[in-house]
Structure formats: structure tokens, C-alpha cells
Design an enzyme around this catalytic site. Structure first.
Site, PDB file in Angstrom:
ATOM      1  CE  LYS A  24      80.219  63.397  37.064  1.00  0.00           C
ATOM      2  NZ  LYS A  24      79.371  62.428  36.341  1.00  0.00           N
ATOM      3  CG  ASN A  25      81.570  59.213  37.397  1.00  0.00           C
ATOM      4  OD1 ASN A  25      80.643  60.018  37.367  1.00  0.00           O
ATOM      5  ND2 ASN A  25      82.404  59.038  36.382  1.00  0.00           N
ATOM      6  CB  CYS A  59      74.641  61.771  25.575  1.00  0.00           C
ATOM      7  SG  CYS A  59      76.325  61.696  26.030  1.00  0.00           S
ATOM      8  NE  ARG A 103      77.644  58.035  28.003  1.00  0.00           N
ATOM      9  CZ  ARG A 103      77.925  58.849  29.001  1.00  0.00           C
ATOM     10  NH1 ARG A 103      77.750  60.137  28.872  1.00  0.00           N
ATOM     11  NH2 ARG A 103      78.356  58.386  30.148  1.00  0.00           N
ATOM     12  CG  ASP A 141      85.180  60.467  32.526  1.00  0.00           C
ATOM     13  OD1 ASP A 141      84.652  60.559  31.405  1.00  0.00           O
ATOM     14  OD2 ASP A 141      84.568  60.015  33.523  1.00  0.00           O
ATOM     15  NE  ARG A 200      75.883  66.790  34.175  1.00  0.00           N
ATOM     16  CZ  ARG A 200      76.042  65.798  33.323  1.00  0.00           C
ATOM     17  NH1 ARG A 200      76.126  66.053  32.046  1.00  0.00           N
ATOM     18  NH2 ARG A 200      76.116  64.556  33.727  1.00  0.00           N
TER      19      ARG A 200
HETATM   20  C1  UD1 Z   1      80.668  55.958  33.098  1.00  0.00           C
HETATM   21  C2  UD1 Z   1      81.009  57.267  33.765  1.00  0.00           C
HETATM   22  C3  UD1 Z   1      81.570  58.241  32.745  1.00  0.00           C
HETATM   23  C4  UD1 Z   1      82.737  57.615  31.980  1.00  0.00           C
HETATM   24  C5  UD1 Z   1      82.369  56.256  31.424  1.00  0.00           C
HETATM   25  C6  UD1 Z   1      83.551  55.517  30.817  1.00  0.00           C
HETATM   26  C7  UD1 Z   1      79.425  57.363  35.601  1.00  0.00           C
HETATM   27  C8  UD1 Z   1      78.213  58.006  36.176  1.00  0.00           C
HETATM   28  N1  UD1 Z   1      79.794  57.802  34.370  1.00  0.00           N
HETATM   29  O1  UD1 Z   1      79.653  56.219  32.136  1.00  0.00           O
HETATM   30  O2  UD1 Z   1      82.003  59.415  33.437  1.00  0.00           O
HETATM   31  O3  UD1 Z   1      83.109  58.471  30.911  1.00  0.00           O
HETATM   32  O4  UD1 Z   1      81.826  55.423  32.476  1.00  0.00           O
HETATM   33  O5  UD1 Z   1      84.549  55.351  31.756  1.00  0.00           O
HETATM   34  O6  UD1 Z   1      80.047  56.524  36.207  1.00  0.00           O
HETATM   35  N2  UD1 Z   1      77.724  50.805  26.124  1.00  0.00           N
HETATM   36  C9  UD1 Z   1      76.878  50.085  25.324  1.00  0.00           C
HETATM   37  N3  UD1 Z   1      75.782  49.487  25.896  1.00  0.00           N
HETATM   38  C10 UD1 Z   1      75.493  49.623  27.223  1.00  0.00           C
HETATM   39  C11 UD1 Z   1      76.356  50.353  28.034  1.00  0.00           C
HETATM   40  C12 UD1 Z   1      77.476  50.934  27.455  1.00  0.00           C
HETATM   41  O7  UD1 Z   1      77.097  49.953  24.117  1.00  0.00           O
HETATM   42  O8  UD1 Z   1      74.481  49.074  27.663  1.00  0.00           O
HETATM   43  C13 UD1 Z   1      78.945  51.425  25.555  1.00  0.00           C
HETATM   44  C14 UD1 Z   1      78.921  52.957  25.597  1.00  0.00           C
HETATM   45  O9  UD1 Z   1      78.221  53.508  24.522  1.00  0.00           O
HETATM   46  C15 UD1 Z   1      80.399  53.291  25.585  1.00  0.00           C
HETATM   47  C16 UD1 Z   1      81.012  52.125  26.390  1.00  0.00           C
HETATM   48  O10 UD1 Z   1      80.053  51.081  26.364  1.00  0.00           O
HETATM   49  O11 UD1 Z   1      80.885  53.244  24.272  1.00  0.00           O
HETATM   50  C17 UD1 Z   1      81.354  52.443  27.817  1.00  0.00           C
HETATM   51  O12 UD1 Z   1      80.268  53.108  28.433  1.00  0.00           O
HETATM   52  P1  UD1 Z   1      79.942  52.976  29.987  1.00  0.00           P
HETATM   53  O13 UD1 Z   1      81.101  52.427  30.732  1.00  0.00           O
HETATM   54  O14 UD1 Z   1      78.634  52.295  30.144  1.00  0.00           O
HETATM   55  O15 UD1 Z   1      79.756  54.505  30.400  1.00  0.00           O
HETATM   56  P2  UD1 Z   1      78.796  54.999  31.544  1.00  0.00           P
HETATM   57  O16 UD1 Z   1      78.673  53.943  32.566  1.00  0.00           O
HETATM   58  O17 UD1 Z   1      77.577  55.601  30.958  1.00  0.00           O
END
Ligand code: UD1
Length: 417
Positions: free
Chosen positions: A22-23, A117, A122, A305, A397
């Protein structure tokens, strides 16, 4: 609303085919926005999130043709509406992955802010900051990010934390920027590498994907490509954890063992015997698992995850384990539901102390997010009597045919409306 009814207590025996990730599929579908030529994908999982992404892309004028066999053709000959509206973004945060490609291709994008969320705040500040460093102007108005840029310029971007979709968004944007972009502290997740491979097949010039320093040399345009989506390492890990909890012998085919080192090591620590072939993993387990403590971290560390599934495993372990969550601040909702099944879990800040109990007892529990639901299903498989998992739209999902795959392994699990 659909529920899953599980009658626990059976070991798992047999073979399961792993679906596409999925990711990886979600960002790769967004890569279609970068080119007027067709992108032909295979091994795309049949999931609600994939259907949501297809809907979102169609709203922008992208032709999306899914097939039942996991193939999907996407073509963004023209982008009529570079907008991602709130009603879809709120149901799937990965929608934010259209921001970089839209801006790079059209010079403008209007994307809803995802909002909060279930598992944490996030924010998307790193996505925004990176695109601004590449010359974009981004205003936040009425809950939307309004981004514009003549042509993005290559830049050196040091990300404050490791973000998976942040890295993917910026990497996609940089493929069409003028000059070279350096992404430092980039996410090393295998899905980032799979996206980079797809972009490379489209003509992008990317070096270092899979490491924390990615260099992208922008090109004037990208072409069409064919790409096979990588196997889902979290789905694989979920079935492996289920087999370790329930006992039995399971063979996972079409898997990518090299993306699963941290999970495999922890399952061995729990007492499972694991054999690895080129694209298959075999697991055998019996008796109560040994307690294993985990601490989530960006790849190659232990995946957040997989945390809920390991909490379910720890619930019935022969001893005490500590589960520490370092990525998301509110990702222990499943602990309260596991307690309803008789688990002994106490939470202190970002750590959960799990004292394994001899057996769990079936009850009605509620899924709160995708992976939490997977943890509850594992608990249901080992609980005495009947467990009803409510709100399984979360599972739909991200898990293709979960109840069918588990039934094929001998589990007593059915979907009820
Ligand atoms: C992706 C995965 C999700 C997984 C996560 C962590 C997809 C579609 N989803 O989510 O399944 O659980 O990686 O491995 O690939 N953060 C910030 N600012 C930002 C972006 C992130 O503060 O602009 C923080 C987030 O709140 C979190 C951390 O960074 O605490 C990691 O998040 P991130 O790796 O961005 O998760 P996703 O990419 O949303």
C-alpha cells in the site's frame, strides 16, 4: 457497518500470497501526475486507500484504469484541476502526496490540510518547508495549502525529522525542478526506494534513494514507464506475527524478506523458527511466545506500523515486555482494547509495559486505526471463544482480503454485516 467474527484457538497452517505494498502503491500512483505519458503498474493491491487515490487522481483529470489482476494504467495527459479537496484528504492522509507532483508539473496546487488523525498530530510542515526551499510560494487559507511556483529550483534541504511521505513528496517535486536537489536526513524506507525506481524508469535522475542522502538532478520532462509495486512488508509482518501468536506453520510467497530484518529478528527472539528463500518466508511456532521488547524507529529500525501487532503478541507472552513508540504520540489506542480481551498492559508516556497472560478471552473490540485493527485480529486469533472486531473499514483500507487469507490458513474468521 461490517465486523469480523473470530473464534480463536486454532493454529495457522498453509500458504499466503503477499499483496503489493500500500505505502509504495500510493506515492507511485501520484508519480503519474509528473508525466503526460502512461504509467503501467502491476502488483497494485486491491484496497480502499488505492481506490481513494484513484478517485482523487480522476478528479484532477487523470485517466485511471484498474484491472482485477492488480494491473493499473494511469495517464495524466492533461491535468484539468490541480486540487485535492478536503472530503478525500480527510479520509486518507497520503493524499498530500499529490502536492509535490502537481506543483512540479502545473506550477500550482491547492491541497487541503489533512488535519489531525487518530494516532497523532502528523503535521506536514516538512513538506511545505522543502517546497518553499525549492522556490514555491505556499499560503494557507481556509484550510487549504495554495502553492505556486514558476519552475521549482533544485535546493539543499535538510529535513528536521525523518518523514516518509515528506521525502517522497520532495523527491517527486525535484524530478522536474531546474538543477540539483539534495535531500538530507531523508527517509530510508524501502517504499521510498520503490518510488525512486519507478521515477527512474520514467526518466528521472535520482541517486542515493534508500539512504539518508538523496540527490535528484531535475529534467525537463518525464515519460511513461512500467513498474511492479514491491511486496507489502507490513502485511507480511502481520501474518508472521499472527503465526507466531497462534502457532502453526505458514509460508508467505511473493514476499520481500530483505525489507523485514528488524521484524524477523524480533520474531526469532519470540521463539519463531524462520526460513528464508528468494521471495518466500516460512515460519513455524508453537507454545507461548517469549516476551520481546520493541522500540519503534525509522527504517531500518522496528516499524511503527508493526507495533500494535507486537503488542498483541506480547499480551500472551511468557513474561513481560516493554513496547516503546517513538514516531507517533498517540499510537496506543489498541492497548485499551487489548485490555478488554484480558491483556495486562499499563502505559506510561510513550511506553507500554505488557505482562503476558496465559490466555486472552474473546470480547467485542473496536478498531481505531489500520494497524491497531491488525493487532486486535491477532489477539482474536488466540483468544478463547468469540471476538468481534468492529469498525473494520480501517482494515479494508490497508489489508487485501484479510479474512480470506486467514481462513485459507485455517483460522475461523468471517465478515458479518
Ligand atoms: C508513513 C506511512 C505510515 C507510517 C509512517 C511512519 C505512508 C502512506 N504512510 O506515514 O504508514 O506509519 O510513514 O513510518 O507511507 N512529521 C512532522 N512534520 C512533517 C512530516 C512528519 O512533524 O512534515 C512527523 C510526524 O508527525 C511523525 C513523524 O514525523 O511523528 C514521522 O511521520 P511520517 O514519516 O511523515 O509519516 P507519514 O509519511 O505520514
Amino acid at each position: 457497518m461490517d465486523k469480523l467474527r473470530i473464534r480463536g484457538g486454532r493454529p495457522l497452517e498453509g500458504e499466503v500470497r503477499v499483496s503489493g505494498a500500500k505505502n509504495a502503491a500510493l506515492p507511485i500512483m501520484c508519480a503519474a501526475l509528473l508525466s503526460a505519458q502512461p504509467l503501467r503498474l502491476s502488483n497494485v493491491p486491491q484496497l480502499m486507500d488505492v481506490r481513494t487515490m484513484a478517485k482523487l487522481l480522476r478528479q484532477m483529470g487523470v485517466a485511471v484504469e484498474p484491472a482485477a489482476d492488480g494491473r493499473m494504467a494511469l495517464q495524466a495527459a492533461r491535468i484539468s484541476e490541480p486540487t485535492a479537496a478536503y472530503d478525500l484528504v480527510k479520509t486518507m492522509r497520503a493524499s498530500v502526496l499529490v502536492l509535490g507532483p502537481l506543483l512540479a508539473r502545473c506550477g500550482q496546487a491547492k491541497v487541503s490540510l489533512p488535519g489531525g488523525c487518530a494516532i497523532g498530530q502528523r503535521p506536514v510542515d516538512q513538506h511545505v518547508k522543502g517546497l518553499q526551499a525549492m522556490g514555491a510560494t505556499i499560503a494557507i487559507e481556509h484550510g487549504y495549502m495554495h502553492a505556486t511556483a514558476e519552475r521549482l529550483r533544485g535546493a539543499r534541504i535538510v529535513m528536521d525529522m525523518v518523514t516518509v511521505t515528506g521525502t517522497e513528496n520532495l523527491m517527486m517535486a525535484a524530478t522536474l525542478a531546474e538543477g540539483t536537489t539534495l535531500l538530507e536526513n531523508a527517509a530510508r524506507e524501502p517504499e521510498v526506494l520503490d518510488l525512486a525506481r519507478c521515477l527512474g524508469a520514467m526518466g528521472a535522475r535520482i541517486e542515493g534513494a534508500g539512504s539518508d542522502l538523496i540527490r535528484i538532478q531535475g529534467v525537463a520532462s518525464l515519460g511513461g514507464a512500467e513498474h511492479q509495486v514491491m511486496p507489502d512488508r507490513i502485511e507480511t509482518g502481520t501474518y508472521l506475527a499472527a503465526a507466531t501468536a497462534a502457532g502453526g506453520r505458514v509460508r508467505l510467497v511473493g514476499a520481500a524478506p530483505e525489507a523485514l530484518d528488524a521484524t524477523l529478528e524480533k520474531l526469532r527472539e519470540a521463539g519463531a523458527r524462520i526460513g528464508i528463500a528468494a521471495a518466500a518466508i516460512e515460519i513455524e511456532a508453537s507454545g507461548r511466545p517469549k516476551p520481546v521488547s520493541v522500540r519503534t524507529a525509522p527504517f531500518p529500525g522496528f516499524a511503527t506500523d508493526m507495533q500494535a501487532q507486537f503488542m498483541a503478541l506480547a499480551s500472551i507472552a511468557d513474561g513481560t515486555a516493554v513496547i516503546t513508540e517513538t514516531i507517533f504520540e498517540n499510537r496506543f489506542m489498541h492497548a485499551l482494547e487489548l485490555r478488554r480481551l484480558g491483556a495486562d498492559i499499563s502505559i506510561q508516556g510513550n511506553s507500554a509495559l505488557v505482562r503476558g497472560v496465559e490466555r486472552l478471552q474473546g470480547a467485542t473490540v473496536m478498531a481505531t486505526d489500520l494497524r491497531a485493527s491488525a493487532g486486535l485480529v491477532i489477539a482474536g486469533l488466540v483468544a478463547e471463544g468469540e471476538t468481534l472486531v468492529d469498525r473494520i473499514y480501517h482494515l479494508d483500507r490497508g489489508y487485501e482480503a484479510l479474512e480470506k487469507k486467514l481462513s485459507a490458513l485455517g483460522a475461523r474468521i468471517e465478515r458479518i454485516s
